[in-house]
Design a protein around this motif. Structure first.
Motif, mmCIF file in Angstrom:
data_model
loop_
_atom_site.group_PDB
_atom_site.id
_atom_site.type_symbol
_atom_site.label_atom_id
_atom_site.label_comp_id
_atom_site.label_asym_id
_atom_site.label_seq_id
_atom_site.Cartn_x
_atom_site.Cartn_y
_atom_site.Cartn_z
ATOM 1 N N VAL A 34 61.220 34.863 8.677
ATOM 2 C CA VAL A 34 60.485 36.400 9.087
ATOM 3 C C VAL A 34 60.371 36.470 10.606
ATOM 4 O O VAL A 34 60.383 35.548 11.135
ATOM 5 C CB VAL A 34 59.171 36.330 8.681
ATOM 6 N N LEU A 35 60.735 38.018 10.666
ATOM 7 C CA LEU A 35 60.725 38.174 11.991
ATOM 8 C C LEU A 35 59.313 39.737 11.926
ATOM 9 O O LEU A 35 59.574 40.057 11.343
ATOM 10 C CB LEU A 35 62.043 38.826 12.105
ATOM 11 N N GLY A 36 58.753 38.790 12.810
ATOM 12 C CA GLY A 36 57.123 39.680 12.909
ATOM 13 C C GLY A 36 56.758 39.901 11.252
ATOM 14 O O GLY A 36 56.730 38.947 10.672
ATOM 15 N N ASP A 37 56.748 41.611 11.413
ATOM 16 C CA ASP A 37 55.724 41.524 9.426
ATOM 17 C C ASP A 37 57.005 41.938 8.889
ATOM 18 O O ASP A 37 57.046 42.167 7.248
ATOM 19 C CB ASP A 37 55.686 42.514 9.864
ATOM 20 N N VAL A 38 58.610 41.426 8.939
ATOM 21 C CA VAL A 38 59.895 41.631 8.248
ATOM 22 C C VAL A 38 60.396 40.340 7.872
ATOM 23 O O VAL A 38 60.194 38.893 8.697
ATOM 24 C CB VAL A 38 60.688 42.408 8.493
ATOM 25 N N GLU A 39 60.664 39.970 6.542
ATOM 26 C CA GLU A 39 61.033 38.717 6.144
ATOM 27 C C GLU A 39 62.755 39.043 5.711
ATOM 28 O O GLU A 39 62.899 40.775 4.668
ATOM 29 C CB GLU A 39 60.647 38.544 4.843
ATOM 30 N N VAL A 40 63.300 38.291 6.288
ATOM 31 C CA VAL A 40 65.017 38.994 6.069
ATOM 32 C C VAL A 40 65.170 37.330 5.083
ATOM 33 O O VAL A 40 64.881 36.099 5.305
ATOM 34 C CB VAL A 40 65.533 38.635 7.561
ATOM 35 N N SER A 246 59.463 44.182 15.623
ATOM 36 C CA SER A 246 57.836 43.810 14.400
ATOM 37 C C SER A 246 57.660 43.045 15.337
ATOM 38 O O SER A 246 57.325 42.099 15.781
ATOM 39 C CB SER A 246 58.454 43.675 12.718
ATOM 40 N N GLY A 247 55.820 43.631 15.922
ATOM 41 C CA GLY A 247 55.738 41.885 16.480
ATOM 42 C C GLY A 247 56.437 42.213 17.951
ATOM 43 O O GLY A 247 56.843 43.065 18.552
ATOM 44 N N ASP A 248 56.690 40.669 18.413
ATOM 45 C CA ASP A 248 57.486 39.989 19.563
ATOM 46 C C ASP A 248 58.528 39.579 19.321
ATOM 47 O O ASP A 248 59.495 39.556 19.358
ATOM 48 C CB ASP A 248 57.058 39.217 20.043
ATOM 49 N N ASP A 249 58.917 40.449 17.825
ATOM 50 C CA ASP A 249 60.256 40.155 17.411
ATOM 51 C C ASP A 249 61.527 40.858 16.820
ATOM 52 O O ASP A 249 61.054 42.111 16.978
ATOM 53 C CB ASP A 249 60.125 38.924 15.658
ATOM 54 N N ARG A 250 62.211 40.729 17.317
ATOM 55 C CA ARG A 250 64.159 41.237 17.038
ATOM 56 C C ARG A 250 64.792 41.066 16.433
ATOM 57 O O ARG A 250 65.029 39.789 16.807
ATOM 58 C CB ARG A 250 64.145 41.722 19.319
ATOM 59 N N ALA A 251 65.809 41.741 16.518
ATOM 60 C CA ALA A 251 67.077 41.518 15.643
ATOM 61 C C ALA A 251 68.060 42.903 15.748
ATOM 62 O O ALA A 251 67.344 43.745 15.868
ATOM 63 C CB ALA A 251 66.687 40.656 14.334
ATOM 64 N N VAL A 252 68.599 42.386 15.919
ATOM 65 C CA VAL A 252 70.292 43.674 15.533
ATOM 66 C C VAL A 252 71.447 43.500 14.542
ATOM 67 O O VAL A 252 71.721 42.314 14.895
ATOM 68 C CB VAL A 252 70.641 44.368 16.430
#
Length: 327
Positions: A34-40, A246-252
């Motif tokens: 989970v990254l912020g409000d996003v489930e991966v 999302s929130g404090d989390d980042r991904a690319v």
């Protein structure tokens, strides 16, 4: 981050695609984070060694692999056979109440005579999605990071009437530059004479257009408040990355900007499939610099092992940080 459950010759490309599937394995699980409000959710169809290391990344030095054997082996390199290892996989993002699928793998039963490894490949993307509790009709958005056969093959499924969209309720986001380059108006790949390009377009892209589900985009495209697509050309004319914030989390999610972690250590090294070498290097450096600066989790399409890693700047270049923890 919280853990939950330069166009190369056709002969070089053939060397890559004919590597035997040694140490291959299919994944029956669907690890996620989970990254912020996003489930991966990660859906792995296959993992193993698939190409001679310096056929896949021709400009990489043997020492680059050998000096990093401790962490490259076994998920990214098999020293005994000097083979690059990786995965065929897709990523699912549950964001803002919608289900977003990033890349769709090779598909099932495709005619790919120029790519023996993928010729009549029996992929199980739908099975992997089912194990993650995702039905085809649940997918709201399909992202093709670029139009290559191992990223768009699962766009469609074979029926008595021909190829039909695999995800009937989805909007398919396809880079406009790739759609043109691999489409009929450009001779299916710019007249390179590779039959796989036309076969791929006709069985995996054209049916999406006919169904009215395709959206062609260029430059940048916002999916929702958490997800944005950006062009990163070079590997193909329309190669793209998907940024998650999302929130404090980042991904690319970088697609085929990277095929091996050695390209993080030496970003000047392209894969043998990069169509424009100079553009690909520039895009790779730019994406790595931002990933390091903004602490974005780097998620390439084909990394085995944990599949995603943090990047750090070091001595004017880049090095690897922590690998992602996935439940």
């Amino acid at each position: 981050m919280k853990s939950e459950s330069s166009t190369k010759s056709e002969s070089t490309q053939s060397n890559v695609s004919t590597q035997s599937n040694v140490s291959s394995q299919s994944s029956a699980s669907a690890p996620s984070l989970v990254l912020g409000d996003v489930e991966v959710v990660r859906v792995v169809e296959w993992q193993g060694a698939f190409a001679p290391a310096r056929s896949l990344v021709p400009d990489s030095r043997a020492e680059l692999w050998q000096d990093n054997e401790e962490w490259l082996a076994p998920h990214h390199w098999e020293p005994e056979s000097d083979s690059a290892a990786g995965a065929v996989q897709s990523w699912v993002l549950r964001s803002s109440g919608r289900t977003v699928l990033i890349d769709t793998g090779v598909g099932m039963g495709r005619e790919r005579p120029g790519s023996p490894m993928f010729h009549h490949w029996q992929g199980d993307l739908l099975g992997g999605l089912a194990r993650a509790g995702i039905r085809p009709e649940d997918v709201d958005v399909v992202v093709n990071t670029h139009v290559h056969g191992d990223h768009v093959g699962g766009n469609t499924v074979g029926t008595e009437g021909g190829w039909e969209p695999a995800f009937p309720n989805a909007q398919y986001l396809i880079p406009a530059a790739d759609d043109f380059h691999y489409g009929p108006d450009n001779g299916y790949g710019g007249g390179t004479g590779r039959p796989d390009d036309q076969l791929m377009y006709e069985d995996s892209i054209a049916p999406i257009h006919r169904a009215g589900l395709s959206v062609l985009w260029d430059g940048a495209h916002r999916i929702d408040e958490n997800l944005t697509l950006e062009s990163a050309p070079g590997h193909t004319p329309g190669s793209s990355v998907l940024r998650l914030a999302s929130g404090d989390d980042r991904a690319v999610f970088v697609g085929d900007l990277l095929h091996s972690p050695v390209q993080i250590l030496d970003p000047s090294c392209n894969s043998c499939f990069c169509l424009n070498a100079e553009q690909a290097v520039a895009s790779r450096r730019r994406i790595l610099e931002r990933a390091a600066t903004e602490r974005e989790l780097l998620v390439p399409a084909h990394f085995g092992g944990a599949g995603a890693v943090e990047v750090r700047q070091e001595g004017g270049g880049f090095t690897l940080g922590r690998w992602a923890a996935q439940g």
